[in-house]
Design an enzyme around this catalytic site. Structure first.
Site, PDB file in Angstrom:
ATOM      1  N   GLU A  62       4.964   1.248 -11.656  1.00  0.00           N
ATOM      2  CA  GLU A  62       5.406   2.536 -12.177  1.00  0.00           C
ATOM      3  C   GLU A  62       6.797   2.439 -12.816  1.00  0.00           C
ATOM      4  O   GLU A  62       7.620   1.632 -12.400  1.00  0.00           O
ATOM      5  CB  GLU A  62       5.484   3.564 -11.042  1.00  0.00           C
ATOM      6  CG  GLU A  62       4.155   3.797 -10.352  1.00  0.00           C
ATOM      7  CD  GLU A  62       4.287   4.635  -9.095  1.00  0.00           C
ATOM      8  OE1 GLU A  62       3.400   5.449  -8.834  1.00  0.00           O
ATOM      9  OE2 GLU A  62       5.298   4.461  -8.375  1.00  0.00           O
ATOM     10  N   ASP A 233       1.577   8.166  -1.005  1.00  0.00           N
ATOM     11  CA  ASP A 233       2.452   8.158  -2.174  1.00  0.00           C
ATOM     12  C   ASP A 233       1.796   7.641  -3.448  1.00  0.00           C
ATOM     13  O   ASP A 233       2.482   7.219  -4.371  1.00  0.00           O
ATOM     14  CB  ASP A 233       3.710   7.350  -1.877  1.00  0.00           C
ATOM     15  CG  ASP A 233       3.400   5.926  -1.421  1.00  0.00           C
ATOM     16  OD1 ASP A 233       2.217   5.555  -1.408  1.00  0.00           O
ATOM     17  OD2 ASP A 233       4.346   5.196  -1.089  1.00  0.00           O
TER      18      ASP A 233
END
Length: 355
Positions: A62, A233
Site C-alpha cells: 500500500e 486491517d
C-alpha cells in the site's frame, strides 16, 4: 540538520533505534500521541483518500499519502501475514516527508519500527477518550511484533498497567512478558482468549492472519469495556464477531477506508460510525454511558504516519541520528541537467588519465 538542498536526512533502522532509545520509548510514545492528536484536531485541512492498495492472496502492498498544504507525506507499507513462517516481518515500511512549496523531500526514513510506535500511540490516544474512567487492566490478544508497543503506550497514556496476555502460540506470550519485565506491569499469561478478557476493562486484539477470524465472540464481551481492534486491517481480515459490532459505539479513523478494511466491512454500508477526530475536536461525543461498549476500529491512516514523520523530523535537531543521503540532482545551473552528466564524464576521464 544539513541545509544542503541536494542532501536528504535518511534514518536507517539502526538510526531509528538509536533515536527511540535516546528519547526513551515511553516519552517517544507520549509525545508522538500528542502530534497525532494535534493533526486529528486539524483534520479538515488534510488531503484524504483511502490508501492505494495492491492486494494478493499473500498480502497487500500500500501507499498512504496525505498533505496539510505545507508538508506532504507518504508511507510505503506491506502486510504479509505468512511472512513470519518464513522468518520475515509481517509489516515493513518506509516513508518520506516533503516540502509542498518546492516539492523537495525533507526526510526519508524507515517506518517498520515507526509504524509500530505510531499504531500504539494512536490506539492509546483513542482509548484515553473512549475507555472507562480509571481503566487499568488490558487483555492483549495476539502477542506478536506490535504487542509490547501497545502495552507500553497504554501504560504511559491511559494508565493500564495490568496485562492479561493470550496468543495461540504460548511462546509469543512468554516472549512478550519477558520483554516487558521491569517496566512496571502486572502480567498474567492466559490459556484462552476467554480467560484473558476476564476482568479486563480494555481489550486489544492485534492478530495477523489474513482471514475472517473470530478472535472475540459476542459472549466474551461484557458491558462497559473498550475494544481496541487493531488486527482487522485489510479486506477479508477481521477479528470480531459481527454481533459485537451491533452492540458497540464504533469509532474509526477515516470512514471510507475503514469500510473497506476494518471490522465494519461486516456491516451494512450505512451503519453509523463516528470518526475519532470529531471526538477530539469536540464535535461528537465519545463514551456516553458507563455501560456502553466502545470500539476503536483501527486500520491505520495516512495522517497518523504524517504525524510520525513530522515528529521524527522535529527530533533530529536535538538527536541527530541520521545519515546524509545524496538523493537529489543539484546541477550548477538548474536547466543544465545534461551538462552535469558531461562534467562528471570529464572528471572520470581525467581520473583515468591520472591513474
Amino acid at each position: 540538520m544539513t541545509a544542503k538542498l541536494n542532501i536528504v536526512p535518511f534514518i536507517s533502522v539502526d538510526s531509528m533505534m538509536k533515536l527511540v532509545l535516546a528519547i526513551g520509548v515511553e516519552r517517544f510514545l507520549v509525545e508522538l500521541a500528542t502530534y497525532v492528536e494535534e493533526d486529528f484536531r486539524r483534520w479538515e485541512l488534510f488531503d484524504k483518500t483511502p490508501r492505494v492498495a495492491s492486494h494478493s492472496q499473500e498480502g497487500v502492498i500500500e501507499l498512504m499519502p496525505t498533505s496539510d498544504g505545507r508538508l506532504y507525506g507518504f508511507k510505503y507499507v506491506n502486510g504479509h501475514p505468512k511472512n513470519t513462517r518464513e522468518g520475515l516481518q509481517t509489516v515493513t515500511a518506509f516513508g518520506v516527508l516533503s516540502d509542498v512549496g518546492s516539492g523537495y523531500p525533507m526526510l526519508l526514513t524507515e517506518m517498520t519500527i515507526l509504524t509500530a510506535l505510531r499504531t500504539a500511540a494512536t490506539s492509546a490516544m483513542a482509548a484515553r477518550v473512549l475507555a472507562p474512567d480509571g481503566a487499568d487492566t488490558m487483555a492483549l490478544i495476539g502477542n506478536g511484533a506490535q504487542s509490547e508497543f501497545q502495552a507500553i503506550a497504554f501504560k504511559a497514556i491511559v494508565g493500564a498497567n495490568k496485562l492479561r496476555l493470550y496468543d495461540i502460540d504460548p511462546a509469543a506470550s512468554r516472549r512478550c512478558a519477558k520483554n516487558l519485565e521491569g517496566m512496571g506491569f502486572d502480567i498474567t499469561i492466559c490459556g484462552t482468549g476467554q480467560e484473558a478478557v476476564e476482568g479486563a476493562e480494555i481489550i486489544t486484539t492485534v492478530t495477523a492472519d489474513k482471514q475472517y477470524a473470530t478472535i472475540l465472540t459476542d459472549n466474551m464481551v461484557g458491558t462497559g469495556v473498550h475494544i481496541n481492534a487493531v488486527g482487522g486491517d485489510c479486506p477479508g481480515k477481521t477479528e470480531l464477531h459481527r454481533d459485537i459490532l451491533l452492540r458497540s459505539g464504533i469509532f474509526v479513523e477515516y470512514t471510507p477506508q475503514t469500510r473497506i478494511e476494518g471490522e465494519i466491512q461486516q456491516l451494512d454500508p450505512d451503519h453509523p460510525v463516528t470518526e475519532l477526530w470529531q471526538v477530539l475536536a469536540g464535535a461528537a461525543p465519545g463514551r456516553t454511558d458507563p455501560r456502553q461498549i466502545t470500539l476503536f476500529d483501527s486500520v491505520g491512516f495516512a495522517i497518523e504516519d504524517f504525524s510520525a514523520l513530522r515528529y521524527v523530523r522535529d527530533q533530529l535537531k536535538a538527536f541527530p541520528f541520521y545519515e546524509e543521503l545524496d538523493l537529489l540532482a543539484d546541477p550548477d545551473e538548474p536547466r543544465d541537467l545534461f551538462g552535469m552528466l558531461l562534467r562528471e564524464a570529464a572528471k572520470q576521464e581525467a581520473a583515468m588519465a591520472i591513474g
